[in-house]
Design a protein around this motif. Structure first.
Motif, PDB file in Angstrom:
ATOM      1  N   LEU A   1       0.839  -1.207   0.000  1.00  0.00           N
ATOM      2  CA  LEU A   1       0.000   0.000   0.000  1.00  0.00           C
ATOM      3  C   LEU A   1       0.873   1.255   0.000  1.00  0.00           C
ATOM      4  O   LEU A   1       0.562   2.253  -0.662  1.00  0.00           O
ATOM      5  N   ARG A   2       1.959   1.220   0.754  1.00  0.00           N
ATOM      6  CA  ARG A   2       2.870   2.361   0.739  1.00  0.00           C
ATOM      7  C   ARG A   2       3.449   2.562  -0.650  1.00  0.00           C
ATOM      8  O   ARG A   2       3.549   3.680  -1.145  1.00  0.00           O
ATOM      9  N   ALA A   3       3.862   1.455  -1.267  1.00  0.00           N
ATOM     10  CA  ALA A   3       4.432   1.544  -2.616  1.00  0.00           C
ATOM     11  C   ALA A   3       3.377   2.071  -3.593  1.00  0.00           C
ATOM     12  O   ALA A   3       3.660   2.928  -4.451  1.00  0.00           O
ATOM     13  N   LEU A   4       2.143   1.610  -3.440  1.00  0.00           N
ATOM     14  CA  LEU A   4       1.056   2.103  -4.297  1.00  0.00           C
ATOM     15  C   LEU A   4       0.785   3.574  -4.018  1.00  0.00           C
ATOM     16  O   LEU A   4       0.505   4.353  -4.931  1.00  0.00           O
ATOM     17  N   GLY A   5       0.889   3.986  -2.786  1.00  0.00           N
ATOM     18  CA  GLY A   5       0.705   5.398  -2.445  1.00  0.00           C
ATOM     19  C   GLY A   5       1.780   6.264  -3.079  1.00  0.00           C
ATOM     20  O   GLY A   5       1.520   7.355  -3.597  1.00  0.00           O
ATOM     21  N   ARG A   6       3.018   5.740  -3.021  1.00  0.00           N
ATOM     22  CA  ARG A   6       4.108   6.494  -3.663  1.00  0.00           C
ATOM     23  C   ARG A   6       3.879   6.590  -5.175  1.00  0.00           C
ATOM     24  O   ARG A   6       4.056   7.650  -5.779  1.00  0.00           O
ATOM     25  N   VAL A   7       3.472   5.461  -5.755  1.00  0.00           N
ATOM     26  CA  VAL A   7       3.212   5.452  -7.205  1.00  0.00           C
ATOM     27  C   VAL A   7       2.066   6.410  -7.516  1.00  0.00           C
ATOM     28  O   VAL A   7       2.117   7.184  -8.486  1.00  0.00           O
ATOM     29  N   GLU A   8       1.045   6.381  -6.673  1.00  0.00           N
ATOM     30  CA  GLU A   8      -0.102   7.275  -6.884  1.00  0.00           C
ATOM     31  C   GLU A   8       0.319   8.731  -6.742  1.00  0.00           C
ATOM     32  O   GLU A   8      -0.088   9.603  -7.526  1.00  0.00           O
ATOM     33  N   GLY A   9       1.174   9.014  -5.790  1.00  0.00           N
ATOM     34  CA  GLY A   9       1.673  10.377  -5.603  1.00  0.00           C
ATOM     35  C   GLY A   9       2.483  10.839  -6.805  1.00  0.00           C
ATOM     36  O   GLY A   9       2.349  11.972  -7.273  1.00  0.00           O
ATOM     37  N   ARG A  10       3.307   9.928  -7.285  1.00  0.00           N
ATOM     38  CA  ARG A  10       4.083  10.277  -8.476  1.00  0.00           C
ATOM     39  C   ARG A  10       3.176  10.478  -9.681  1.00  0.00           C
ATOM     40  O   ARG A  10       3.396  11.380 -10.494  1.00  0.00           O
ATOM     41  N   LEU A  11       2.182   9.620  -9.800  1.00  0.00           N
ATOM     42  CA  LEU A  11       1.231   9.758 -10.910  1.00  0.00           C
ATOM     43  C   LEU A  11       0.476  11.083 -10.804  1.00  0.00           C
ATOM     44  O   LEU A  11       0.206  11.737 -11.814  1.00  0.00           O
ATOM     45  N   THR A  12       0.133  11.503  -9.613  1.00  0.00           N
ATOM     46  CA  THR A  12      -0.548  12.778  -9.416  1.00  0.00           C
ATOM     47  C   THR A  12       0.371  13.917  -9.841  1.00  0.00           C
ATOM     48  O   THR A  12      -0.052  14.863 -10.526  1.00  0.00           O
ATOM     49  N   GLY A  13       1.647  13.796  -9.471  1.00  0.00           N
ATOM     50  CA  GLY A  13       2.622  14.813  -9.887  1.00  0.00           C
ATOM     51  C   GLY A  13       2.802  14.822 -11.398  1.00  0.00           C
ATOM     52  O   GLY A  13       2.913  15.873 -12.037  1.00  0.00           O
ATOM     53  N   ILE A  14       2.820  13.611 -11.945  1.00  0.00           N
ATOM     54  CA  ILE A  14       2.969  13.510 -13.407  1.00  0.00           C
ATOM     55  C   ILE A  14       1.743  14.081 -14.094  1.00  0.00           C
ATOM     56  O   ILE A  14       1.838  14.792 -15.091  1.00  0.00           O
ATOM     57  N   GLU A  15       0.542  13.772 -13.529  1.00  0.00           N
ATOM     58  CA  GLU A  15      -0.696  14.311 -14.113  1.00  0.00           C
ATOM     59  C   GLU A  15      -0.701  15.837 -14.061  1.00  0.00           C
ATOM     60  O   GLU A  15      -1.129  16.501 -15.006  1.00  0.00           O
ATOM     61  N   ALA A  16      -0.194  16.392 -12.985  1.00  0.00           N
ATOM     62  CA  ALA A  16      -0.126  17.853 -12.867  1.00  0.00           C
ATOM     63  C   ALA A  16       0.847  18.405 -13.905  1.00  0.00           C
ATOM     64  O   ALA A  16       0.579  19.426 -14.559  1.00  0.00           O
ATOM     65  N   SER A  17       1.964  17.701 -14.058  1.00  0.00           N
ATOM     66  CA  SER A  17       2.937  18.148 -15.066  1.00  0.00           C
ATOM     67  C   SER A  17       2.338  18.040 -16.456  1.00  0.00           C
ATOM     68  O   SER A  17       2.509  18.931 -17.302  1.00  0.00           O
ATOM     69  N   VAL A  18       1.653  16.910 -16.698  1.00  0.00           N
ATOM     70  CA  VAL A  18       1.011  16.716 -18.006  1.00  0.00           C
ATOM     71  C   VAL A  18      -0.036  17.805 -18.229  1.00  0.00           C
ATOM     72  O   VAL A  18      -0.166  18.350 -19.332  1.00  0.00           O
ATOM     73  N   SER A  19      -0.774  18.141 -17.192  1.00  0.00           N
ATOM     74  CA  SER A  19      -1.782  19.192 -17.291  1.00  0.00           C
ATOM     75  C   SER A  19      -1.130  20.529 -17.625  1.00  0.00           C
ATOM     76  O   SER A  19      -1.620  21.284 -18.477  1.00  0.00           O
ATOM     77  N   LEU A  20      -0.013  20.839 -16.970  1.00  0.00           N
ATOM     78  CA  LEU A  20       0.703  22.083 -17.262  1.00  0.00           C
ATOM     79  C   LEU A  20       1.243  22.071 -18.694  1.00  0.00           C
ATOM     80  O   LEU A  20       1.185  23.075 -19.409  1.00  0.00           O
ATOM     81  N   ILE A  21       1.763  20.906 -19.092  1.00  0.00           N
ATOM     82  CA  ILE A  21       2.282  20.790 -20.458  1.00  0.00           C
ATOM     83  C   ILE A  21       1.158  20.976 -21.456  1.00  0.00           C
ATOM     84  O   ILE A  21       1.314  21.647 -22.488  1.00  0.00           O
ATOM     85  N   ARG A  22      -0.001  20.372 -21.152  1.00  0.00           N
ATOM     86  CA  ARG A  22      -1.152  20.529 -22.040  1.00  0.00           C
ATOM     87  C   ARG A  22      -1.577  21.995 -22.131  1.00  0.00           C
ATOM     88  O   ARG A  22      -1.907  22.488 -23.219  1.00  0.00           O
ATOM     89  N   GLU A  23      -1.573  22.694 -21.019  1.00  0.00           N
ATOM     90  CA  GLU A  23      -1.922  24.116 -21.035  1.00  0.00           C
ATOM     91  C   GLU A  23      -0.910  24.903 -21.865  1.00  0.00           C
ATOM     92  O   GLU A  23      -1.290  25.764 -22.667  1.00  0.00           O
ATOM     93  N   ASP A  24       0.360  24.582 -21.649  1.00  0.00           N
ATOM     94  CA  ASP A  24       1.404  25.261 -22.422  1.00  0.00           C
ATOM     95  C   ASP A  24       1.240  24.971 -23.907  1.00  0.00           C
ATOM     96  O   ASP A  24       1.361  25.872 -24.747  1.00  0.00           O
ATOM     97  N   LEU A  25       0.987  23.697 -24.226  1.00  0.00           N
ATOM     98  CA  LEU A  25       0.788  23.333 -25.631  1.00  0.00           C
ATOM     99  C   LEU A  25      -0.459  24.019 -26.202  1.00  0.00           C
ATOM    100  O   LEU A  25      -0.464  24.456 -27.348  1.00  0.00           O
TER     101      LEU A  25
END
Length: 142
Positions: A8-32
């Motif tokens: 569960l901790r590992a999944l939480g870390r993965v989920e946290g990273r995915l959330t960060g990646i989604e935010a980055s992807v969202s920013l990239i999408r806005e920039d694009l």
């Protein structure tokens, strides 16, 4: 084996990273999206300028064609006028020559009249003393 907590901790870390990646992807999408909007606006400006250039070139082509036609008409008119002037000059030349001859003759006659006037004036001046004496003698004034 790993425990559920570790998983569960590992999944939480993965989920946290995915959330960060989604935010980055969202920013990239806005920039694009912004870049796409900017590119669309830039292309629109370029197309507008190209349309204006095409209109100006078309106007210049039309102006050049009209100017060429006008030049040709003016050349033909000048050619016609030159022919008319030459014909009129040829027709008037004998009259001008006759006028010059008459003018020369008139100057000569005026010179003769002036010469005759000067001669008569000189004769009157020369004979005036004798004429005065003769008139006094004839009238017996003296």
């Amino acid at each position: 084996m790993t425990s559920n907590d570790d998983i569960l901790r590992a999944l939480g870390r993965v989920e946290g990273r995915l959330t960060g990646i989604e935010a980055s992807v969202s920013l990239i999408r806005e920039d694009l999206g912004d870049e796409k909007d900017n590119a669309r606006e830039s292309r629109s400006v370029i197309h507008r300028r190209l349309d204006e250039q095409a209109k100006q070139i078309s106007h210049l082509d039309t102006t050049a064609a009209i100017t060429g036609g006008v030049d040709a008409q003016i050349r033909e008119e000048i050619k016609s006028l030159k022919e008319t002037v030459n014909q009129n000059h040829d027709a008037v030349t004998p009259a001008l020559d006759e006028w010059k001859r008459l003018k020369t003759l008139g100057v000569g006659i005026s010179g003769l009249i002036a010469l005759a006037g000067l001669t008569i004036g000189g004769m009157v001046a020369y004979a005036s003393d004798g004429a005065v004496a003769w008139v006094r003698h004839w009238l017996k004034i003296n």
